[in-house]
Design an enzyme around this catalytic site. Structure first.
Site, short mmCIF file in Angstrom:
data_model
loop_
_atom_site.label_atom_id
_atom_site.label_comp_id
_atom_site.label_asym_id
_atom_site.label_seq_id
_atom_site.Cartn_x
_atom_site.Cartn_y
_atom_site.Cartn_z
N LYS A 195 0.91 -1.38 -0.08
CA LYS A 195 0.01 -0.03 -0.10
C LYS A 195 0.82 1.13 0.04
CE LYS A 195 -4.51 1.12 0.33
NZ LYS A 195 -5.62 0.41 -0.29
N ASP A 211 -7.16 4.43 -4.28
CA ASP A 211 -7.58 4.13 -2.90
C ASP A 211 -8.30 5.54 -2.75
OD1 ASP A 211 -7.82 2.19 -0.55
OD2 ASP A 211 -7.24 4.09 0.28
P1 NDP Z 1 -12.96 7.77 -2.15
O1 NDP Z 1 -11.93 8.56 -1.94
O2 NDP Z 1 -13.73 7.31 -3.66
O3 NDP Z 1 -14.32 7.93 -1.47
C1 NDP Z 1 -14.09 8.20 -0.04
C2 NDP Z 1 -15.42 8.63 0.58
O4 NDP Z 1 -15.10 8.38 2.23
C3 NDP Z 1 -15.80 10.03 0.47
O5 NDP Z 1 -17.18 10.04 0.67
C4 NDP Z 1 -15.10 10.78 1.47
O6 NDP Z 1 -16.00 11.75 1.73
C5 NDP Z 1 -15.42 9.64 2.79
N1 NDP Z 1 -14.39 9.79 3.71
C6 NDP Z 1 -13.10 9.74 3.75
N2 NDP Z 1 -12.48 9.98 4.82
C7 NDP Z 1 -13.51 10.12 5.71
C8 NDP Z 1 -13.57 10.45 7.03
N3 NDP Z 1 -12.39 10.52 7.76
N4 NDP Z 1 -14.72 10.50 7.60
C9 NDP Z 1 -15.84 10.33 6.83
N5 NDP Z 1 -15.83 10.22 5.67
C10 NDP Z 1 -14.81 10.17 5.08
O7 NDP Z 1 -12.54 6.29 -2.08
P2 NDP Z 1 -13.04 4.77 -2.03
O8 NDP Z 1 -14.47 4.89 -2.35
O9 NDP Z 1 -12.17 4.27 -2.88
O10 NDP Z 1 -12.44 4.19 -0.68
C11 NDP Z 1 -13.55 4.19 0.44
C12 NDP Z 1 -12.92 3.01 1.24
O11 NDP Z 1 -13.02 1.48 0.68
C13 NDP Z 1 -11.51 3.04 1.76
O12 NDP Z 1 -11.46 2.49 3.19
C14 NDP Z 1 -10.60 2.33 1.09
O13 NDP Z 1 -9.33 1.74 1.54
C15 NDP Z 1 -11.68 1.21 0.63
N6 NDP Z 1 -11.41 0.01 -0.43
C16 NDP Z 1 -11.64 0.78 -1.72
C17 NDP Z 1 -11.20 0.01 -2.73
C18 NDP Z 1 -11.31 0.63 -4.32
O14 NDP Z 1 -11.35 0.00 -5.20
N7 NDP Z 1 -11.60 1.94 -4.46
C19 NDP Z 1 -10.99 -1.23 -2.80
C20 NDP Z 1 -11.16 -1.89 -1.41
C21 NDP Z 1 -11.26 -1.10 -0.22
P3 NDP Z 1 -15.01 12.98 1.71
O15 NDP Z 1 -15.24 13.40 0.16
O16 NDP Z 1 -15.81 14.19 2.42
O17 NDP Z 1 -13.62 12.99 2.17
#
Ligand code: NDP
Length: 446
Positions: A128, A168
């Site tokens: 990562k 991510d």
């Molecule tokens: P994105 O950046 O596309 O979206 C993240 C979302 O989570 C946004 O809506 C963001 O809101 C919110 N968020 C982030 N940090 C916080 C926080 N501290 N408190 C509240 N909301 C928060 O990321 P992904 O959708 O790609 O990833 C989301 C999760 O899924 C992560 O944990 C990632 O590691 C996991 N994941 C992702 C994969 C992928 O293929 N993308 C694969 C497997 C796991 P805001 O815009 O306000 O920051």
């Protein structure tokens, strides 16, 4: 018993060793303590300091990233790549851009990735990376300059068959394009050194959808195992990024009623349930970098400022935002309101105590290692397609993804069955541990 004594000493040791890395300690101690029943029956895995070797990354790269913002001011960020374990294959795992990123968070993500990837039939190790760079409110040129500067260092540590990063939080197709372009130039090599690429230059169909859709396939399999149908179930989702939006979309396509989405400022509640048209509107708003609040205002929906969705009654919870977003208090609310299943779309979104509460209350619990493995599974398929210079169509990739999620579910059931119950956490951790452990043992000590 030998295993209990060993584990007690080991857990005490890592508690001291990693006291300054809370997320890493949380993920490693939860993982290893869930293996105790297996290790009691299989003491041979306690030999050769296997656990001690597993918890230590093969390599950590830390470096500064200097870039110039649109006002001509020089900015400096820190970036890392954790190459955790390559016993099954090349390091593989996403890149995160978020101001909260630090060594502890990236080490926990990389450690989890090793075992998530081990559940998938494609041979991939785990890693990562990321930076404390905040892409929010940055211009496209600023993001490009940052990505290019980061890769002037990182390019020498990655590559096909070495380490293949992906996206991510904060890193989507756009950022991957910027990082891939400069890496290709610096390496003078157009092989697959990133996944999550655009379809225009070697990306795979279905990569964007894969994590969210895979999560809902896994949820459906868990429910089916317990004689429950997903149709008509009320679902709460957190986040509004890649994983959340596709999870919501797939739930709707499967006939469930999704009532929430969120961002770090608050939660929107749609009691009537989202439909595909509303989700497309939400996707559009997010693409313009606008907040969930704007969406709530536009459609006159309830907006819970600075709150997560977990206090609103629901039957299924899908945390898809970030780590530790369901704590004891949230678990208490969800259980009180009759939640029947929780599946982790994000990585480690549920704290150790909250997981225990769900399991003790007979809530079906799907750990991220298994439930959100669809994303890296399709990344693996992207590598396979690039290596053979072919492109599978959307249906072919979706069928392969479904098959992978089905097999992961079967492994969880096989190793997690305790009496009549299934503990998916024990199942996923044990199945993934066995593969990594055997690969390490067979390759000797180095
Ligand atoms: P994105 O950046 O596309 O979206 C993240 C979302 O989570 C946004 O809506 C963001 O809101 C919110 N968020 C982030 N940090 C916080 C926080 N501290 N408190 C509240 N909301 C928060 O990321 P992904 O959708 O790609 O990833 C989301 C999760 O899924 C992560 O944990 C990632 O590691 C996991 N994941 C992702 C994969 C992928 O293929 N993308 C694969 C497997 C796991 P805001 O815009 O306000 O920051």
């Amino acid at each position: 018993m030998k295993a209990d004594r060993y584990m007690k000493n080991f857990l005490n040791k890592i508690k001291i060793l990693y006291s300054d890395q809370p997320e890493f300690l949380q993920s490693t101690s939860s993982f290893f303590s869930s293996l105790i029943q297996f290790l009691r029956r299989n003491e041979s895995y306690l030999k050769y300091s296997l656990l001690e070797r597993m918890i230590e990354p093969e390599r950590i790269i830390q470096f500064r990233v200097c870039w110039i913002n649109d006002k001509g001011i020089v900015k400096v960020n820190t970036a890392w790549r954790i190459q955790f374990n390559s016993s099954i294959g090349p390091f593989k795992g996403g890149v995160r851009f978020h101001p909260s990123v630090n060594l502890s968070i990236l080490k926990f993500l990389a450690f989890n990735q090793v075992f998530k990837n081990s559940l998938i039939s494609i041979p991939m190790g785990g890693g990562k990376g990321g930076s404390n760079f905040n892409p929010k409110n940055k211009s496209e040129l600023e993001i490009m300059r940052f990505c290019q500067s980061m890769m002037t260092e990182l390019h020498r540590h990655i590559g096909h068959n070495i380490d293949i990063p992906a996206g991510d939080i904060g890193v989507g197709e756009k950022e991957i394009g910027f990082m891939y372009g400069i890496t290709k130039k610096l390496l003078n090599n157009a092989s697959c050194c990133f996944t999550g690429k655009s379809l225009n230059y070697g990306g795979s169909f279905f990569r964007k959808e894969a994590t969210g859709y895979g999560l809902v396939y896994f949820l459906e399999l868990m429910l089916k195992q317990h004689g429950i149908k997903i149709e008509g179930k009320k679902v709460s989702v957190s986040g509004s990024g890649n994983v959340a939006l596709h999870a919501i979309e797939k739930c709707i396509l499967m006939g469930a009623k999704v009532i929430s989405a969120s961002d770090s400022d608050g939660t929107v509640i749609d009691s009537a349930g989202f439909n595909l048209e509303k989700i497309n509107q939400l996707k559009k708003i997010k693409k313009e970098n606008k907040r969930i609040k704007i969406y709530a205002e536009k459609f006159k929906l309830i907006y819970l400022k600075n709150q997560n969705p977990w206090s609103v009654p629901t039957e299924i919870a899908l945390p898809c935002a970030t780590q530790n977003e369901i704590r004891e208090r949230d678990a208490y609310e969800l259980i009180k309101n009759g939640v029947i299943a929780v599946a982790e779309g994000a990585n480690m979104p549920v704290t150790k105590k909250a997981i225990r509460m769900f399991i003790e209350s007979n809530v079906i619990f799907g750990p991220g290692k298994a439930a959100n493995a669809g994303g890296v599974a399709v990344s693996g398929l992207e590598i396979s397609q690039n290596s053979s210079y072919i492109n599978w169509d959307k249906n072919e990739v979706e069928d392969k993804l479904k098959d992978i999620m089905y097999k992961i579910h079967q492994s969880c059931v096989k190793y997690g069955k305790i009496g009549k119950k299934i503990n998916y956490t024990i199942g996923a951790n044990t199945a993934s541990f066995i593969k990594v452990a055997n690969a390490m043992l067979e390759q000797g000590i180095y």
